[in-house]
Write a protein that holds these residues in place. Structure first.
Motif, PDB file in Angstrom:
ATOM      1  N   GLY A  82       0.823  -1.204   0.000  1.00  0.00           N
ATOM      2  CA  GLY A  82       0.000   0.000   0.000  1.00  0.00           C
ATOM      3  C   GLY A  82       0.850   1.244   0.000  1.00  0.00           C
ATOM      4  O   GLY A  82       2.039   1.204  -0.364  1.00  0.00           O
ATOM      5  N   GLU A  83       0.234   2.365   0.419  1.00  0.00           N
ATOM      6  CA  GLU A  83       0.940   3.647   0.425  1.00  0.00           C
ATOM      7  C   GLU A  83       1.111   4.164   1.842  1.00  0.00           C
ATOM      8  O   GLU A  83       0.190   4.086   2.663  1.00  0.00           O
ATOM      9  CB  GLU A  83       0.164   4.688  -0.391  1.00  0.00           C
ATOM     10  CG  GLU A  83       0.025   4.337  -1.850  1.00  0.00           C
ATOM     11  CD  GLU A  83      -1.422   4.105  -2.235  1.00  0.00           C
ATOM     12  OE1 GLU A  83      -2.311   4.315  -1.381  1.00  0.00           O
ATOM     13  OE2 GLU A  83      -1.663   3.685  -3.375  1.00  0.00           O
ATOM     14  N   VAL A  84       2.274   4.699   2.115  1.00  0.00           N
ATOM     15  CA  VAL A  84       2.550   5.301   3.422  1.00  0.00           C
ATOM     16  C   VAL A  84       1.728   6.580   3.565  1.00  0.00           C
ATOM     17  O   VAL A  84       1.758   7.446   2.684  1.00  0.00           O
ATOM     18  CB  VAL A  84       4.047   5.614   3.577  1.00  0.00           C
ATOM     19  CG1 VAL A  84       4.313   6.359   4.896  1.00  0.00           C
ATOM     20  CG2 VAL A  84       4.874   4.333   3.525  1.00  0.00           C
ATOM     21  N   VAL A  85       0.998   6.690   4.688  1.00  0.00           N
ATOM     22  CA  VAL A  85       0.214   7.897   4.930  1.00  0.00           C
ATOM     23  C   VAL A  85       0.700   8.673   6.152  1.00  0.00           C
ATOM     24  O   VAL A  85       0.296   9.819   6.360  1.00  0.00           O
ATOM     25  CB  VAL A  85      -1.292   7.575   5.094  1.00  0.00           C
ATOM     26  CG1 VAL A  85      -1.860   6.992   3.813  1.00  0.00           C
ATOM     27  CG2 VAL A  85      -1.531   6.627   6.272  1.00  0.00           C
ATOM     28  N   ALA A  86       1.579   8.059   6.961  1.00  0.00           N
ATOM     29  CA  ALA A  86       2.136   8.759   8.118  1.00  0.00           C
ATOM     30  C   ALA A  86       3.410   8.065   8.545  1.00  0.00           C
ATOM     31  O   ALA A  86       3.547   6.843   8.396  1.00  0.00           O
ATOM     32  CB  ALA A  86       1.131   8.788   9.274  1.00  0.00           C
ATOM     33  N   VAL A  87       4.355   8.834   9.061  1.00  0.00           N
ATOM     34  CA  VAL A  87       5.626   8.266   9.526  1.00  0.00           C
ATOM     35  C   VAL A  87       5.963   8.824  10.907  1.00  0.00           C
ATOM     36  O   VAL A  87       5.587   9.947  11.251  1.00  0.00           O
ATOM     37  CB  VAL A  87       6.785   8.570   8.545  1.00  0.00           C
ATOM     38  CG1 VAL A  87       6.500   8.005   7.174  1.00  0.00           C
ATOM     39  CG2 VAL A  87       7.035  10.076   8.456  1.00  0.00           C
ATOM     40  N   GLY A  88       6.679   8.008  11.697  1.00  0.00           N
ATOM     41  CA  GLY A  88       7.120   8.444  13.007  1.00  0.00           C
ATOM     42  C   GLY A  88       8.302   9.392  12.924  1.00  0.00           C
ATOM     43  O   GLY A  88       8.965   9.511  11.881  1.00  0.00           O
ATOM     44  N   ASP A  89       8.598  10.036  14.046  1.00  0.00           N
ATOM     45  CA  ASP A  89       9.638  11.059  14.084  1.00  0.00           C
ATOM     46  C   ASP A  89      11.024  10.531  13.719  1.00  0.00           C
ATOM     47  O   ASP A  89      11.861  11.271  13.194  1.00  0.00           O
ATOM     48  CB  ASP A  89       9.698  11.676  15.488  1.00  0.00           C
ATOM     49  CG  ASP A  89       8.457  12.491  15.816  1.00  0.00           C
ATOM     50  OD1 ASP A  89       7.809  12.976  14.868  1.00  0.00           O
ATOM     51  OD2 ASP A  89       8.125  12.623  17.010  1.00  0.00           O
ATOM     52  N   LEU A  90      11.300   9.257  14.007  1.00  0.00           N
ATOM     53  CA  LEU A  90      12.639   8.706  13.766  1.00  0.00           C
ATOM     54  C   LEU A  90      12.742   7.921  12.462  1.00  0.00           C
ATOM     55  O   LEU A  90      13.767   7.305  12.191  1.00  0.00           O
ATOM     56  CB  LEU A  90      13.047   7.806  14.942  1.00  0.00           C
ATOM     57  CG  LEU A  90      13.110   8.481  16.320  1.00  0.00           C
ATOM     58  CD1 LEU A  90      13.591   7.489  17.377  1.00  0.00           C
ATOM     59  CD2 LEU A  90      14.023   9.710  16.283  1.00  0.00           C
ATOM     60  N   VAL A  91      11.692   7.950  11.670  1.00  0.00           N
ATOM     61  CA  VAL A  91      11.689   7.195  10.411  1.00  0.00           C
ATOM     62  C   VAL A  91      12.312   8.032   9.299  1.00  0.00           C
ATOM     63  O   VAL A  91      11.874   9.153   9.040  1.00  0.00           O
ATOM     64  CB  VAL A  91      10.257   6.782  10.015  1.00  0.00           C
ATOM     65  CG1 VAL A  91      10.252   6.145   8.624  1.00  0.00           C
ATOM     66  CG2 VAL A  91       9.683   5.822  11.050  1.00  0.00           C
ATOM     67  N   THR A  92      13.350   7.480   8.673  1.00  0.00           N
ATOM     68  CA  THR A  92      14.016   8.168   7.563  1.00  0.00           C
ATOM     69  C   THR A  92      13.917   7.384   6.257  1.00  0.00           C
ATOM     70  O   THR A  92      14.215   7.919   5.187  1.00  0.00           O
ATOM     71  CB  THR A  92      15.500   8.395   7.887  1.00  0.00           C
ATOM     72  OG1 THR A  92      16.131   7.122   8.154  1.00  0.00           O
ATOM     73  CG2 THR A  92      15.661   9.288   9.124  1.00  0.00           C
ATOM     74  N   GLU A  93      13.511   6.098   6.357  1.00  0.00           N
ATOM     75  CA  GLU A  93      13.493   5.247   5.164  1.00  0.00           C
ATOM     76  C   GLU A  93      12.389   5.606   4.184  1.00  0.00           C
ATOM     77  O   GLU A  93      12.550   5.442   2.967  1.00  0.00           O
ATOM     78  CB  GLU A  93      13.314   3.768   5.556  1.00  0.00           C
ATOM     79  CG  GLU A  93      14.369   3.233   6.505  1.00  0.00           C
ATOM     80  CD  GLU A  93      13.884   3.276   7.951  1.00  0.00           C
ATOM     81  OE1 GLU A  93      14.080   2.282   8.659  1.00  0.00           O
ATOM     82  OE2 GLU A  93      13.311   4.312   8.355  1.00  0.00           O
ATOM     83  N   PHE A  94      11.253   6.086   4.708  1.00  0.00           N
ATOM     84  CA  PHE A  94      10.085   6.315   3.871  1.00  0.00           C
ATOM     85  C   PHE A  94       9.473   7.672   4.147  1.00  0.00           C
ATOM     86  O   PHE A  94       9.654   8.256   5.218  1.00  0.00           O
ATOM     87  CB  PHE A  94       9.027   5.225   4.115  1.00  0.00           C
ATOM     88  CG  PHE A  94       9.530   3.823   3.947  1.00  0.00           C
ATOM     89  CD1 PHE A  94       9.880   3.344   2.696  1.00  0.00           C
ATOM     90  CD2 PHE A  94       9.649   2.977   5.040  1.00  0.00           C
ATOM     91  CE1 PHE A  94      10.352   2.054   2.532  1.00  0.00           C
ATOM     92  CE2 PHE A  94      10.116   1.682   4.892  1.00  0.00           C
ATOM     93  CZ  PHE A  94      10.460   1.220   3.642  1.00  0.00           C
ATOM     94  N   GLY A  95       8.716   8.139   3.160  1.00  0.00           N
ATOM     95  CA  GLY A  95       7.956   9.361   3.330  1.00  0.00           C
ATOM     96  C   GLY A  95       6.523   9.128   2.899  1.00  0.00           C
ATOM     97  O   GLY A  95       6.192   8.104   2.283  1.00  0.00           O
ATOM     98  N   VAL A  96       5.667  10.065   3.232  1.00  0.00           N
ATOM     99  CA  VAL A  96       4.260   9.954   2.867  1.00  0.00           C
ATOM    100  C   VAL A  96       4.135   9.832   1.347  1.00  0.00           C
ATOM    101  O   VAL A  96       4.765  10.581   0.593  1.00  0.00           O
ATOM    102  CB  VAL A  96       3.471  11.175   3.388  1.00  0.00           C
ATOM    103  CG1 VAL A  96       2.048  11.171   2.846  1.00  0.00           C
ATOM    104  CG2 VAL A  96       3.459  11.170   4.911  1.00  0.00           C
ATOM    105  N   GLY A  97       3.340   8.885   0.909  1.00  0.00           N
ATOM    106  CA  GLY A  97       3.135   8.653  -0.511  1.00  0.00           C
ATOM    107  C   GLY A  97       3.947   7.518  -1.085  1.00  0.00           C
ATOM    108  O   GLY A  97       3.656   7.043  -2.196  1.00  0.00           O
ATOM    109  N   ASP A  98       4.975   7.049  -0.369  1.00  0.00           N
ATOM    110  CA  ASP A  98       5.785   5.936  -0.870  1.00  0.00           C
ATOM    111  C   ASP A  98       4.955   4.663  -0.935  1.00  0.00           C
ATOM    112  O   ASP A  98       4.170   4.365  -0.027  1.00  0.00           O
ATOM    113  CB  ASP A  98       6.994   5.697   0.036  1.00  0.00           C
ATOM    114  CG  ASP A  98       8.065   6.749  -0.116  1.00  0.00           C
ATOM    115  OD1 ASP A  98       8.023   7.486  -1.116  1.00  0.00           O
ATOM    116  OD2 ASP A  98       8.949   6.836   0.766  1.00  0.00           O
TER     117      ASP A  98
END
Length: 333
Positions: A82-98
Motif C-alpha cells: 500500500g501507500e505510506v500515509v504517516a511516519v514516526g519522528d525517527l523514520v528516515t526510510e520512507f515518506g508519505v506517498g511511498d
C-alpha cells in the motif's frame, strides 16, 4: 511526526478461534505511528499459512503464546502492500506517498495498518500492488530456504516438493535464478503452470513417485510434508541438503515439534545436511525479491482475487488447499 486523521477504519477481526466463519468486520480506531513506525493505507493483502494457524489456534501448542482461549491479537493478516500515509519522528526510510510492501505481525486485513518501518520495502515502479502483496511471506521463505540453507548454485539439481503453492511457485523461479536444474512436484492440474514458471522437469505425483526415481538431488525443498524423512534422504546425494518448511505427519497438538526433532536428530548422524526452515522477515530480502521482480526473473503467481469485503470467503477457500500460487485481497477505491 506527520499526522494521520484519527477517524475510524474497518478491519477484519477474529473474536474467537475458528475458520473463516468466525471473522467479522469491525469499525476500529485508525492507527497513528510510534516514533519508529509507519502507517500504511492497505491497497492489497495476501493470505499465507501463518494466517490460518493464528486464526484456528492450531497446533494447540501455539496458543500458549498467542492466547489460550481466544486470539490475543484479534486483527488478522500479515502480508500487504500500500501507500505510506504517516511516519514516526525517527523514520528516515520512507515518506508519505511511498509505495511499500511487507509482512507485519497482524492487522493487514484492514484499511490501514501500523508497523515498524523495518518491516517494509519499496514496491518497484514497474510492479502493481497486488503482485507486491503476494510476495513477502512466501517469497522470503523460498529465498531463505534455497539461498541461505540450501546454498543452491549453478548446475545443482534441486527438487521442490509442493511446487504449485505460494512458496513453491516462488521457489521454482528463485532456484532457476540461482542457476539450478529444477525438478518440481505437483498435481496434474498444476503441471502447465509450474512448467511455465521455469521448472526443467515436472513430476505429476498422481502418476509418478519421485522417491522411486534413480535421480539424486543436491538439494530438496519440502513444502508439502507428505513423505517420510527416509524417503527424502534416499533421493538426496550423499552430501546434499534437505530443507523442510512443512511438518509431517500433521499434529493438531504439537504441530511440527516431533518432525523438527527428527530432522535435528538425524542431522547429527549423517553427511547429508537436514535443516528445518523458520523464515525470518527481512527488509533486505524484500529488497532483493523486488530486484528479481524488476529484472523479470520473479513473477508472483496469483490464482484467486477477492475484495477486502470478502475476507471470510477468501479464508475458507484458501483453507481448502491445493492452490496454484497465491490468494490476494484487493481494496477498491
Amino acid at each position: 511526526m506527520t499526522d494521520v486523521d484519527t477517524a475510524s477504519m474497518t478491519a477484519w477481526v477474529a473474536p474467537r478461534y475458528g475458520g473463516g466463519e468466525v471473522l467479522c468486520a469491525e469499525v476500529v480506531p485508525r492507527p497513528t505511528p510510534g516514533e519508529r513506525d509507519v502507517v500504511v493505507r492497505v491497497r492489497a493483502a495476501s493470505l499465507c499459512s501463518g494466517d490460518l494457524h493464528l486464526l484456528t489456534g492450531t497446533p494447540y501448542l501455539l496458543r500458549l503464546g498467542f492466547g489460550v482461549r481466544k486470539p490475543k491479537h484479534r486483527m488478522i493478516g500479515q502480508n500487504l502492500a500500500g501507500e505510506v500515509v504517516a511516519v514516526g519522528d525517527l523514520v528516515t526510510e520512507f515518506g508519505v506517498g511511498d509505495r511499500v510492501f511487507g509482512e507485519v505481525p497482524s492487522g493487514a486485513f484492514a484499511e490501514y495498518v501500523r508497523a515498524e518501518a523495518g518491516a517494509f520495502a519499496r514496491v518497484p515502479a514497474s510492479m502493481g500492488l497486488e503482485d507486491a502483496a503476494a510476495i513477502p511471506d512466501s517469497g522470503m521463505t523460498a529465498l531463505q530456504g534455497l539461498r541461505d540453507i540450501g546454498r543452491v548454485g549453478p548446475g545443482q539439481r534441486v527438487l521442490i516438493n509442493g511446487a504449485s503453492g505460494g512458496v513453491g511457485s516462488f521457489a521454482v523461479q528463485i532456484a532457476k535464478g540461482l542457476g539450478a536444474h529444477v525438478t518440481a512436484v505437483c498435481s496434474t492440474r498444476h503441471v502447465e503452470m509450474v512448467r511455465g514458471i521455469g521448472a526443467d522437469v515436472v513430476i505429476d505425483y498422481t502418476t509418478a513417485d519421485f522417491a522411486d526415481s534413480p535421480v539424486r538431488y543436491d538439494a530438496i525443498f519440502d513444502l508439502a510434508g507428505n513423505r517420510s524423512l527416509r524417503e527424502f534422504r534416499r533421493v538426496l546425494t550423499p552430501e546434499g541438503v534437505f530443507i523442510s518448511s512443512a511438518a509431517a505427519p500433521h499434529d493438531n497438538w504439537l504441530g511440527p515439534v516431533r518432525w523438527l526433532a527428527a530432522v535435528a536428530l538425524t542431522n547429527l548422524f549423517t553427511r547429508q545436511t537436514l535443516k528445518a526452515l523458520l523464515m525470518r522477515p527481512s527488509a533486505a530480502d524484500l529488497d532483493h525479491l523486488a530486484g528479481l521482480a524488476t529484472e523479470g526473473s520473479l513473477r508472483p503467481v496469483i490464482q484467486r482475487r477477492f475484495p477486502l469485503s470478502q475476507v471470510p470467503e477468501a479464508v475458507t477457500t484458501f483453507a481448502e488447499g491445493h492452490a496454484s500460487g497465491k490468494t490476494v485481497l484487493y481494496v477498491a477505491d
